[in-house]
Structure formats: structure tokens, C-alpha cells
Design an enzyme around this catalytic site. Structure first.
Site, mmCIF file in Angstrom:
data_model
loop_
_atom_site.group_PDB
_atom_site.id
_atom_site.type_symbol
_atom_site.label_atom_id
_atom_site.label_comp_id
_atom_site.label_asym_id
_atom_site.label_seq_id
_atom_site.Cartn_x
_atom_site.Cartn_y
_atom_site.Cartn_z
ATOM 1 N N TRP A 44 0.794 -1.226 0.000
ATOM 2 C CA TRP A 44 0.000 0.000 0.000
ATOM 3 C C TRP A 44 0.827 1.277 0.000
ATOM 4 C CZ3 TRP A 44 -4.852 -0.280 -1.379
ATOM 5 C CH2 TRP A 44 -5.490 -1.516 -1.243
ATOM 6 N N GLY A 48 6.952 6.702 -2.113
ATOM 7 C CA GLY A 48 8.187 6.273 -2.743
ATOM 8 C C GLY A 48 9.306 6.034 -1.755
ATOM 9 N N GLU A 107 8.201 15.600 -0.380
ATOM 10 C CA GLU A 107 7.272 15.252 0.704
ATOM 11 C C GLU A 107 7.611 16.088 1.936
ATOM 12 O OE1 GLU A 107 5.417 10.986 0.525
ATOM 13 O OE2 GLU A 107 7.558 10.762 0.723
ATOM 14 N N ASP A 202 2.621 -8.412 15.722
ATOM 15 C CA ASP A 202 2.991 -9.786 16.116
ATOM 16 C C ASP A 202 4.483 -9.930 16.447
ATOM 17 O OD1 ASP A 202 0.449 -10.348 15.298
ATOM 18 O OD2 ASP A 202 1.016 -12.042 14.018
ATOM 19 N N HIS A 223 -0.751 9.589 10.451
ATOM 20 C CA HIS A 223 -0.703 10.265 9.150
ATOM 21 C C HIS A 223 -1.903 11.192 9.039
ATOM 22 C CE1 HIS A 223 -0.150 11.095 4.967
ATOM 23 N NE2 HIS A 223 0.929 10.331 4.917
ATOM 24 N N ARG A 270 4.658 15.257 9.721
ATOM 25 C CA ARG A 270 3.344 14.631 9.888
ATOM 26 C C ARG A 270 2.717 14.813 11.263
ATOM 27 N NH1 ARG A 270 4.622 9.078 6.654
ATOM 28 N NH2 ARG A 270 4.760 10.148 4.675
ATOM 29 N N HIS A 328 -0.287 5.165 11.611
ATOM 30 C CA HIS A 328 0.335 4.862 10.318
ATOM 31 C C HIS A 328 1.626 4.063 10.432
ATOM 32 C CE1 HIS A 328 1.224 5.460 6.116
ATOM 33 N NE2 HIS A 328 2.333 6.122 6.360
ATOM 34 N N GLU A 352 9.766 -2.500 9.434
ATOM 35 C CA GLU A 352 9.044 -1.692 10.434
ATOM 36 C C GLU A 352 9.071 -2.300 11.824
ATOM 37 O OE1 GLU A 352 5.434 -0.074 8.886
ATOM 38 O OE2 GLU A 352 4.780 0.596 10.870
ATOM 39 N N ARG A 363 9.263 9.592 12.124
ATOM 40 C CA ARG A 363 9.905 9.175 10.868
ATOM 41 C C ARG A 363 9.768 10.235 9.781
ATOM 42 N NH1 ARG A 363 7.667 5.924 6.095
ATOM 43 N NH2 ARG A 363 5.710 6.642 6.980
HETATM 44 C C1 LIG Z 1 -0.641 3.169 3.246
HETATM 45 C C2 LIG Z 1 0.834 3.224 3.505
HETATM 46 C C3 LIG Z 1 1.638 4.037 2.722
HETATM 47 C C4 LIG Z 1 3.016 4.096 2.953
HETATM 48 N N1 LIG Z 1 3.812 4.851 2.120
HETATM 49 C C5 LIG Z 1 5.153 4.815 2.276
HETATM 50 C C6 LIG Z 1 6.022 5.464 1.354
HETATM 51 O O1 LIG Z 1 5.589 6.070 0.383
HETATM 52 N N2 LIG Z 1 7.367 5.380 1.586
HETATM 53 C C7 LIG Z 1 7.898 4.720 2.639
HETATM 54 O O2 LIG Z 1 9.122 4.684 2.800
HETATM 55 N N3 LIG Z 1 7.089 4.085 3.528
HETATM 56 C C8 LIG Z 1 5.749 4.104 3.353
HETATM 57 N N4 LIG Z 1 4.945 3.447 4.245
HETATM 58 C C9 LIG Z 1 5.564 2.642 5.290
HETATM 59 C C10 LIG Z 1 6.104 1.369 4.647
HETATM 60 O O3 LIG Z 1 5.242 0.964 3.602
HETATM 61 C C11 LIG Z 1 6.222 0.252 5.638
HETATM 62 O O4 LIG Z 1 6.905 0.680 6.767
HETATM 63 C C12 LIG Z 1 6.990 -0.899 5.019
HETATM 64 O O5 LIG Z 1 6.366 -1.308 3.815
HETATM 65 C C13 LIG Z 1 7.049 -2.041 5.999
HETATM 66 O O6 LIG Z 1 7.642 -3.127 5.353
HETATM 67 P P1 LIG Z 1 7.851 -4.458 6.165
HETATM 68 O O7 LIG Z 1 8.411 -5.437 5.195
HETATM 69 O O8 LIG Z 1 8.589 -4.180 7.405
HETATM 70 O O9 LIG Z 1 6.369 -4.880 6.611
HETATM 71 P P2 LIG Z 1 5.099 -5.290 5.741
HETATM 72 O O10 LIG Z 1 5.226 -4.862 4.342
HETATM 73 O O11 LIG Z 1 3.897 -4.843 6.466
HETATM 74 O O12 LIG Z 1 5.147 -6.878 5.776
HETATM 75 C C14 LIG Z 1 4.974 -7.572 7.003
HETATM 76 C C15 LIG Z 1 4.793 -9.033 6.721
HETATM 77 O O13 LIG Z 1 4.832 -9.784 7.930
HETATM 78 C C16 LIG Z 1 3.777 -10.737 7.921
HETATM 79 N N5 LIG Z 1 3.493 -11.128 9.309
HETATM 80 C C17 LIG Z 1 3.096 -10.356 10.346
HETATM 81 N N6 LIG Z 1 2.981 -11.106 11.466
HETATM 82 C C18 LIG Z 1 3.302 -12.381 11.114
HETATM 83 C C19 LIG Z 1 3.354 -13.619 11.815
HETATM 84 N N7 LIG Z 1 3.062 -13.730 13.113
HETATM 85 N N8 LIG Z 1 3.724 -14.732 11.128
HETATM 86 C C20 LIG Z 1 4.007 -14.686 9.810
HETATM 87 N N9 LIG Z 1 3.979 -13.530 9.097
HETATM 88 C C21 LIG Z 1 3.629 -12.402 9.742
HETATM 89 C C22 LIG Z 1 2.657 -10.019 7.207
HETATM 90 O O14 LIG Z 1 1.682 -10.912 6.760
HETATM 91 C C23 LIG Z 1 3.464 -9.393 6.066
HETATM 92 O O15 LIG Z 1 3.734 -10.355 5.082
HETATM 93 C C24 LIG Z 1 3.568 3.370 4.024
HETATM 94 C C25 LIG Z 1 2.756 2.578 4.832
HETATM 95 C C26 LIG Z 1 1.398 2.485 4.570
HETATM 96 C C27 LIG Z 1 0.539 1.625 5.435
#
Ligand SMILES: Cc1cc2nc3c(=O)[nH]c(=O)nc-3n(C[C@H](O)[C@H](O)[C@H](O)COP(=O)(O)OP(=O)(O)OC[C@H]3O[C@@H](n4cnc5c(N)ncnc54)[C@H](O)[C@@H]3O)c2cc1C
Length: 485
Positions: A44, A48, A107, A202, A223, A270, A328, A352, A363
Site C-alpha cells: 500500500w 516512494g 514530501e 505480532d 498520518h 506529519r 500509520h 518496520e 519518521r
Molecule cells: C498506506 C501506507 C503508505 C506508505 N507509504 C510509504 C512510502 O511512500 N514510503 C515509505 O518509505 N514508507 C511508506 N509506508 C511505510 C512502509 O510501507 C512500511 O513501513 C513498510 O512497507 C514495511 O515493510 P515491512 O516489510 O517491514 O512490513 P510489511 O510490508 O507490512 O510486511 C509484514 C509481513 O509480515 C507478515 N506477518 C506479520 N505477522 C506475522 C506472523 N506472526 N507470522 C508470519 N507472518 C507475519 C505479514 O503478513 C506481512 O507479510 C507506508 C505505509 C502504509 C501503510
């Protein structure tokens, strides 16, 4: 039954998949993911990835912007690591076929346009290229709809995880030489959020249950510009890039009110904008207004946002778009060093869920996708050294018993999740008070959490409240008032 892998990665967002990609050069990788592989916050992300690539930009300016937004609470070495690592991180994404636009966007909080995007759904584009790239690697296997229930800690080391397929009662064991937590954020602990349903913190519960402390989890970023109506348990985001292009925030009388709070108005960080919108909302609805901007340009830059808004009968070029601030991003999490290692040998955290110190108390926009790539590379480089030194032996967990956990009906689990969300939103949200925090703590512990999923959410919610109480003064995204406004 025990599954064996060299590297167990929990989560399939940008952090999990980038780490899987890099580690597949070193050994076998198992990516575990709750739901389907695309059910991530990464999917989502719209704005960027931040990075100094333009000739008229410089690293020190990106560092300064990050430190200033983080309210002096960032770990500078971690900030430098991501800022200097950005050109390589973006080059990596291009190498796996991400098509990045020629001109960067601006941004809030950035003093230069330095946010690189592939479209107005950059996160989804990144996830797709990562899925394609990882699926091509023979060493990587995926287990979808399977969640990590508990980390396996034995003889002071993390040796994998107890896992459970969402449709089955029984648990399985994964024995791993190294485990990487990449479980993403915790927005779903709050009643209003941009985060996907799987983002309930989690990874933080797994870490705490494995004996680790959390860091900086009072700093939840709200946000300011999410669509006011929710669907499927989340609020659709209206990217900050819209404001970078000149979108105004107005009240029900059509007045721009942000200058009263900060001279940077729509482009202030933000937390400031969120609080201002939150206060203004008390007297009436608040809107994002782009009607003064060339409609052709808006349509060509934001086709996906337009498409989603159309489902709500709204159009950026013609309508005032009702907005509201929502939870957010978690700036804190499981503390790691500059190599992504946690305090528990054999356990790493990235994305994250991790607290690398980059974000401090708040952030800077578009630094999180960047952090995920830079730190996934750092983890793989560290683990490469241990492979070269043959530092880790085979893991044997055959004698370990799976924990006995309670599994309740999913509707009951959802109902408790909703209650936790309500308590957190009302008392631990954008504006916090000592009284509200005390009330939240009392109410959270009265939830009769028997199911392990409810217990996880209750535990993390409790830890956030405790962290807020331990910081009576406002800092960054953590705002304490004497009384609710
Ligand atoms: C709407 C939105 C817009 C954003 N826009 C930006 C942007 O433009 N630029 C930017 O830098 N950041 C942005 N962010 C923040 C950024 O997208 C996230 O911080 C980043 O994508 C997190 O990546 P991640 O791989 O850590 O987690 P995620 O992409 O959330 O992936 C987490 C994974 O862990 C899995 N999981 C969770 N718990 C368990 C469990 N117990 N067992 C097995 N699997 C599990 C989930 O199913 C998922 O697959 C945005 C966030 C959102 C919500």
C-alpha cells in the site's frame, strides 16, 4: 514434524523479501507469511523511497532532515547508514526491474525533492518486482497463510519458530540457523489506521515472549491525510506527495488553517499536521483540496489514487476529499544494532518491526522503504561473514515440545481486536494524557485474552501504554497534553 532451513524469514513485505533475495546466495531460505504474500503494508505504500541522487541535493541535507524530524532522538550512525546506502538501494531495485521515474517528488519534512517513485503505488510495484525476483531463486521457498506463534529459544539462542497454518489447529516447528523478524507494523492496534489487517504488532509480541525489551514504541506516527471513511478495516491513504504537489488542507469553511500551527503549513512534518487536523476536526470536517491544480497533471501522476477515490464517488480534480488523521507507522520496535542483529543470538529484525534508531521520535517520509532495503543488505553481509567463518552449527530442536496455545473462534478474536483498537485509539492516540493512559492500561488488562492472537495484541498494546507512561513529556510523535483537547 520439523522443517529445516538455514534462514527463516517471518514476513513477506519489502524487508522480508529483500532479505530473502540477498540471503538466498548463502543458503536455504524459508519465507513465512500470514495471509497471502501480498498482504503487507508494503503493497500500500504510495509515495516512494527517499534518496539523494539529484545533482542539486546532498547527503548532509537528507541526514539533517531525518534528524530534525526525529526530534533529536535518532541514532545518527543508523541515519548515516541509510542515507549513504540510498543510491545502492535504489540501484538494487532498478536491477530487479523497478521502473523509477526521472524526476523525484517532494514530501513533508524534506528540504529537497528526493522521493523516488515508480507510480502512485510505488510499494505495490516494489513488492511485485521482489516477488518475481525471489520466486526465481531456487533456494527460496514460501509458506503462505502460516504464522509464527512463538520463537524457539534454546540454550540462549533463537533456533527458529513454532508455526501454525491458519486453517489448522496443530503447530509445526521450523529449525533455522538464523531467524529474521520482518513482520511489519502495528497500526491495527489502533481503531483507525492505514495499515493492513495483518499489522497487529505480532513480531513485537514474539520478541517480548522471547525475553527481549522493546524500544521507542511510544512513537507511533499518525498520518494526517487518510480518507475519512474506512473500508476493509483500514483507511485509504492520500499520499503526502499530493501535498508536495500543492494540495491544500482546508476546514469546512474552506480556510487553510495549518499556518496557525507551523509556518511550513501543509509541508510541516506529519505529527504537527496530524495534531492540527485532529484539533480542527473537533469543530467540523477537514478536506484535502487539489482542485486548483492542473487536472491533466493530477490524473497522470495519480491514476491509482483517482481509481480508488472513484469507488467512493470522489475525484481529486473536482471534489474536496474528506480526510482524517490515523495511526500509520511504528517508529520503534525490536532494537537492533547496525547489522540488524537483536540482543538474542540467531535473531535479526528488519523493516518496520525493527528499531534501528533511524526514525528516532518521528519518521521522515519515505525513509522506511529505504531503511528496509539498506538493513536487509546489512543483515546478509553480516551473515555472509558467519558462513565464511562457519560460525553456526546445525540446529537440533527435535526434543522441544510445541507450546500449548488456545485457539478461539476467529470472530471472537476479531471482536477482542476491535475492543483493543477502540481503547488504544481513544486513549493512546494523537493526543495523550496521563489520565487516558492509566484508563487504557486498566481496560486493556481486563480483556480476557485466552487465544494467543489476542494475547499478542494485548501484550503489545500494554507495552506501548507503559512506554508512553514512562515519557511524561512530549517528544516527536508522542504528544502529551494536560487534558484531552
Ligand atoms: C498506506 C501506507 C503508505 C506508505 N507509504 C510509504 C512510502 O511512500 N514510503 C515509505 O518509505 N514508507 C511508506 N509506508 C511505510 C512502509 O510501507 C512500511 O513501513 C513498510 O512497507 C514495511 O515493510 P515491512 O516489510 O517491514 O512490513 P510489511 O510490508 O507490512 O510486511 C509484514 C509481513 O509480515 C507478515 N506477518 C506479520 N505477522 C506475522 C506472523 N506472526 N507470522 C508470519 N507472518 C507475519 C505479514 O503478513 C506481512 O507479510 C507506508 C505505509 C502504509 C501503510
Amino acid at each position: 514434524m520439523t522443517k529445516q532451513t538455514d534462514y527463516l524469514i517471518i514476513g513477506s513485505g519489502i524487508a522480508g523479501l529483500a532479505t530473502a533475495y540477498f540471503l538466498s546466495e548463502l543458503g536455504s531460505v524459508l519465507v513465512l507469511t500470514k495471509g497471502e504474500v501480498r498482504n503487507t503494508n508494503t503493497y500500500w505504500a504510495q509515495g516512494g523511497i527517499a534518496g539523494v541522487l539529484a545533482k542539486d541535493d546532498n547527503f548532509e541535507s537528507h541526514i539533517e532532515d531525518t534528524l530534525r524530524t526525529g526530534a533529536g532522538h535518532c541514532k545518527e550512525a543508523a541515519v548515516r547508514q541509510i542515507v549513504f546506502g540510498a543510491p545502492k538501494a535504489i540501484k538494487f531495485l532498478k536491477s530487479i526491474d523497478l521502473k523509477i521515474e526521472k524526476e523525484p517528488m517532494l514530501e513533508g519534512g524534506h528540504s529537497k525533492a528526493r522521493v523516488w517513485r515508480s507510480s502512485d503505488f510505488t510499494g505495490r510495484d516494489i513488492l511485485e518486482v521482489l516477488i518475481k525476483a525471489t520466486q526465481k531463486k531456487k533456494n527460496i521457498s514460501f509458506l503462505e497463510k502460516t504464522e509464527a506463534v512463538e520463537l524457539i529459544v534454546d540454550e540462549g539462542e533463537c533456533k527458529g519458530a513454532f508455526i501454525r497454518n491458519e486453517e489448522e489447529e496443530k503447530m509445526e516447528k521450523v529449525a533455522a540457523k538464523n531467524t529474521i523478524l520482518a513482520t511489519g507494523g502495528l497500526g491495527q492496534l489502533f481503531g483507525r489506521t492505514t495499515n493492513t489487517l495483518g499489522s497487529g504488532g505480532d513480531g513485537l509480541a514474539l520478541a517480548v515472549n522471547a525475553g527481549l525489551e522493546l524500544q521507542d514504541i511510544e512513537f507511533i506516527q499518525f498520518h494526517p491525510t487518510a480518507l475519512a471513511v474506512s473500508s476493509n478495516g483500514r483507511h485509504f491513504l492520500l499520499s503526502e506527495v499530493l501535498r508536495g504537489m500543492g494540495a491544500k488542507i482546508v476546514n469546512s469553511r474552506g480556510e487553510r488553517f495549518l499556518k496557525k500551527f507551523d509556518p511550513r503549513a501543509e509541508l510541516a512534518p506529519r505529527d504537527l499536521v496530524s495534531r492540527a487536523v485532529y484539533v480542527e476536526e473537533l469543530t467540523g470536517p477537514v478536506y484535502l483540496d487539489m482542485r486548483h491544480i492542473d487536472p491533466g497533471k493530477v490524473r497522470s501522476k495519480f491514476p491509482n489514487i483517482q481509481k480508488t477515490l472513484k469507488e467512493h464517488d470522489l475525484d481529486l480534480t473536482k471534489d474536496l476529499i474528506p480526510i482524517t488523521p490515523v495511526a500509520h507507522y511504528a517508529c520503534g520496535g525490536v532494537p537492533t544494532d547496525l547489522h540488524g542483529a537483536t540482543q538474542l543470538p540467531g535473531l535479526y529484525a528488519v523493516g518496520e518491526v525493527a528499531c534501528t534508531g533511524v526514525h528516532g521520535a518521528n519518521r521522515l517520509a519515505s525513509n522506511s522503504l529505504l531503511e528496509a532495503i539498506v538493513f536487509s543488505k546489512a543483515i546478509s553481509e553480516t551473515l555472509e561473514k558467519s558462513v565464511l567463518m562457519d560460525a553456526r552449527k546445525n540446529v537440533n530442536i527435535d526434543s522441544l515440545e510445541s507450546p500449548a496455545v488456545v485457539i478461539e473462534d476467529i470472530n471472537q478474536v476479531k471482536a477482542y481486536g476491535k475492543r483493543i483498537g477502540q481503547i488504544m485509539w481513544e486513549n493512546v492516540g494523537i493526543v495523550r494524557t496521563a489520565e487516558g493512559l492509566a484508563k487504557a492500561k486498566k481496560e486493556i488488562i481486563t480483556i480476557p485474552a485466552r487465544d494467543y492472537r489476542v494475547q499478542h495484541r494485548q501484550l503489545v498494546a500494554y507495552k506501548i501504554i507503559e512506554a508512553c507512561q514512562a515519557r511524561p513529556q512530549s517528544l516527536g510523535a508522542h504528544y502529551m497534553a494536560k487534558e484531552i483537547i
